[in-house]
Design an enzyme around this catalytic site. Structure first.
Site, mmCIF file in Angstrom:
data_model
loop_
_atom_site.group_PDB
_atom_site.id
_atom_site.type_symbol
_atom_site.label_atom_id
_atom_site.label_comp_id
_atom_site.label_asym_id
_atom_site.label_seq_id
_atom_site.Cartn_x
_atom_site.Cartn_y
_atom_site.Cartn_z
ATOM 1 N N HIS A 128 -11.463 -4.035 5.068
ATOM 2 C CA HIS A 128 -11.543 -2.747 4.778
ATOM 3 C C HIS A 128 -11.350 -2.491 3.512
ATOM 4 O O HIS A 128 -10.333 -2.873 2.839
ATOM 5 C CB HIS A 128 -10.607 -2.064 5.677
ATOM 6 C CG HIS A 128 -10.949 -0.612 5.858
ATOM 7 N ND1 HIS A 128 -11.760 0.000 6.490
ATOM 8 C CD2 HIS A 128 -9.983 0.485 5.057
ATOM 9 C CE1 HIS A 128 -11.454 1.365 6.433
ATOM 10 N NE2 HIS A 128 -10.526 1.632 5.472
ATOM 11 N N HIS B 203 -15.184 2.105 2.670
ATOM 12 C CA HIS B 203 -14.537 3.357 3.149
ATOM 13 C C HIS B 203 -14.610 4.188 2.040
ATOM 14 O O HIS B 203 -13.698 4.336 1.247
ATOM 15 C CB HIS B 203 -13.169 3.371 3.996
ATOM 16 C CG HIS B 203 -12.844 4.710 4.318
ATOM 17 N ND1 HIS B 203 -11.524 4.823 4.762
ATOM 18 C CD2 HIS B 203 -13.250 5.811 4.257
ATOM 19 C CE1 HIS B 203 -11.099 5.987 4.927
ATOM 20 N NE2 HIS B 203 -12.379 6.884 4.906
ATOM 21 N N MET C 214 -11.223 5.214 -3.452
ATOM 22 C CA MET C 214 -10.652 6.477 -3.983
ATOM 23 C C MET C 214 -11.073 6.724 -5.322
ATOM 24 O O MET C 214 -10.950 6.181 -6.204
ATOM 25 C CB MET C 214 -9.313 6.293 -3.513
ATOM 26 C CG MET C 214 -8.808 6.125 -2.340
ATOM 27 S SD MET C 214 -7.192 6.041 -2.140
ATOM 28 C CE MET C 214 -6.882 5.210 -0.475
ATOM 29 N N ASP D 53 -7.955 4.566 11.430
ATOM 30 C CA ASP D 53 -7.704 3.868 10.173
ATOM 31 C C ASP D 53 -6.216 4.814 9.884
ATOM 32 O O ASP D 53 -6.361 6.125 9.637
ATOM 33 C CB ASP D 53 -8.535 4.236 9.243
ATOM 34 C CG ASP D 53 -8.474 3.977 7.603
ATOM 35 O OD1 ASP D 53 -7.081 3.059 7.647
ATOM 36 O OD2 ASP D 53 -9.048 4.098 6.846
ATOM 37 N N ASP E 229 -11.177 0.247 0.840
ATOM 38 C CA ASP E 229 -10.973 1.662 0.547
ATOM 39 C C ASP E 229 -11.292 2.332 -1.117
ATOM 40 O O ASP E 229 -10.775 1.948 -1.925
ATOM 41 C CB ASP E 229 -9.404 2.119 0.637
ATOM 42 C CG ASP E 229 -9.110 2.245 1.994
ATOM 43 O OD1 ASP E 229 -9.753 2.811 2.822
ATOM 44 O OD2 ASP E 229 -7.989 1.483 2.301
ATOM 45 N N GLY F 131 -3.487 -1.972 6.997
ATOM 46 C CA GLY F 131 -3.178 -2.276 5.705
ATOM 47 C C GLY F 131 -1.825 -3.048 5.897
ATOM 48 O O GLY F 131 -1.596 -4.248 5.754
ATOM 49 N N SER G 257 -7.190 -3.842 5.758
ATOM 50 C CA SER G 257 -7.260 -2.978 4.535
ATOM 51 C C SER G 257 -6.610 -3.583 3.298
ATOM 52 O O SER G 257 -5.448 -3.587 3.037
ATOM 53 C CB SER G 257 -6.578 -1.662 4.667
ATOM 54 O OG SER G 257 -6.780 -0.663 3.580
ATOM 55 N N MET H 197 -13.886 7.468 0.064
ATOM 56 C CA MET H 197 -12.977 8.767 -0.003
ATOM 57 C C MET H 197 -13.297 9.180 -1.396
ATOM 58 O O MET H 197 -12.572 8.963 -2.472
ATOM 59 C CB MET H 197 -11.419 8.359 -0.011
ATOM 60 C CG MET H 197 -11.268 8.102 1.526
ATOM 61 S SD MET H 197 -9.751 7.196 1.769
ATOM 62 C CE MET H 197 -10.385 5.657 1.381
ATOM 63 N N MET I 202 -9.754 9.055 11.057
ATOM 64 C CA MET I 202 -8.439 8.913 10.231
ATOM 65 C C MET I 202 -7.269 9.239 10.943
ATOM 66 O O MET I 202 -7.163 10.390 11.569
ATOM 67 C CB MET I 202 -8.713 9.574 8.700
ATOM 68 C CG MET I 202 -9.588 9.457 7.809
ATOM 69 S SD MET I 202 -9.458 7.839 7.211
ATOM 70 C CE MET I 202 -7.809 7.817 6.498
HETATM 71 C C1 DX5 Z 1 -5.871 5.500 3.677
HETATM 72 C C2 DX5 Z 1 -6.784 4.502 3.834
HETATM 73 C C3 DX5 Z 1 -6.311 3.224 4.737
HETATM 74 C C4 DX5 Z 1 -5.061 2.595 4.634
HETATM 75 C C5 DX5 Z 1 -4.438 2.212 5.630
HETATM 76 O O1 DX5 Z 1 -6.320 6.543 3.054
HETATM 77 O O2 DX5 Z 1 -8.092 4.917 4.410
HETATM 78 O O3 DX5 Z 1 -7.557 2.312 4.756
HETATM 79 O O4 DX5 Z 1 -4.978 1.516 3.541
HETATM 80 O O5 DX5 Z 1 -3.247 1.716 5.269
HETATM 81 P P1 DX5 Z 1 -1.782 1.610 6.357
HETATM 82 O O6 DX5 Z 1 -2.420 0.723 7.403
HETATM 83 O O7 DX5 Z 1 -0.861 1.032 5.476
HETATM 84 O O8 DX5 Z 1 -1.720 2.941 6.901
HETATM 85 ZN ZN ZN Z 2 -9.502 3.424 4.970
#
Ligand code: DX5
Ligand code: ZN
Length: 228
Positions: A34, A68, A38, A177, A36, A199, A9, A70, A139
């Site tokens: 990955h 992904h 947002m 995730d 993300d 991540g 991520s 969000m 999640m």
């Molecule tokens: C959170 C994201 C994840 C995040 C995971 O909302 O969807 O993909 O980057 O990060 P770590 O591995 O640091 O929890």
């Molecule tokens: Zn994610």
């Protein structure tokens, strides 16, 4: 040996030199990237759009990119991310008024489709559409931020989804995730996950090659004890 995929991520990557950092993690052995997205509406954080994805493709990042979303609503974003170079596009059921239509939109745009479940979202959303999915994302933290702690309520969910996939002989990837680290990845895998989004568990280490090698070794060593 089961087939496990690591999806790094880039939320935890160094944004001041993103292309370089992403290349480094791929050279170190990451299978996927990955991505993300947002929107500061569906989740309380704001990250990246399709322009950044395109610039990674232009920088010769050639591994599968796992987007992904969000964000809410999602339909307008799908053709944009597909055009920018996404391979997988995953969204949350709460962010679409018509889940079946959104899945079709992803496929019509040439991508594989995933559905993401927050820790509190019921798996009932799978009831009538599971056969249309290429990926299910569970999640294991509340979405919005990196580096949060893994929620153990996810184990039960992973087991349930794995059971369902097995019972119906479905060809669906089961991705988890949030909060995955070297220390807990074996246990998460043992319940039936086969794609791991990581991540901070990778990017916070100075030697990506070493941490990825250690993660793979851990998965290999423990895979004979898995519960499924
Ligand atoms: C959170 C994201 C994840 C995040 C995971 O909302 O969807 O993909 O980057 O990060 P770590 O591995 O640091 O929890
Ligand atoms: Zn994610």
């Amino acid at each position: 040996m089961k087939n496990f995929l690591l999806s790094s991520s880039i939320l935890s990557a160094d944004f001041s030199r993103l292309g370089e950092d992403v290349k480094k993690v791929i050279d170190a052995g990451s299978d996927w990237i990955h991505f993300d997205v947002m929107d500061n509406h569906y989740v309380p954080n704001l990250t990246m759009g399709p322009m950044i994805l395109k610039s990674l493709r232009d920088y010769n990042i050639n591994v599968p990119i796992d987007v992904h979303l969000m964000a809410k609503p999602v339909d307008d974003l799908i053709p944009k991310f597909a055009k920018a170079g996404a391979d997988f596009i995953t969204f949350h059921p709460e962010s679409s008024n018509h889940i079946d239509r959104t899945l079709k939109l992803i496929k019509d745009n040439g991508c594989k489709a995933g559905l993401a479940f927050n820790p509190s979202t019921s798996l009932n959303f799978l009831d009538y559409i599971i056969d249309k999915l290429d990926l299910i994302l569970l999640m294991s933290v509340n979405p919005g931020f990196g580096n949060q702690s893994f929620l153990s309520s996810t184990f039960k969910k992973i087991r349930e989804v794995r059971k369902w996939i097995k019972l119906n002989s479905l060809d669906i990837l089961l991705e988890v995730d949030g909060g995955i680290k070297l220390e807990n990845i074996s246990e998460i895998a043992s319940y039936g996950a086969n794609v791991f989004v990581i991540g901070s568990g990778i990017f916070d280490h100075s030697d990506y090659y070493k941490i990825i090698k250690d993660i793979r070794r851990k998965l290999k060593l423990s895979s004979s004890k898995f519960l499924y």
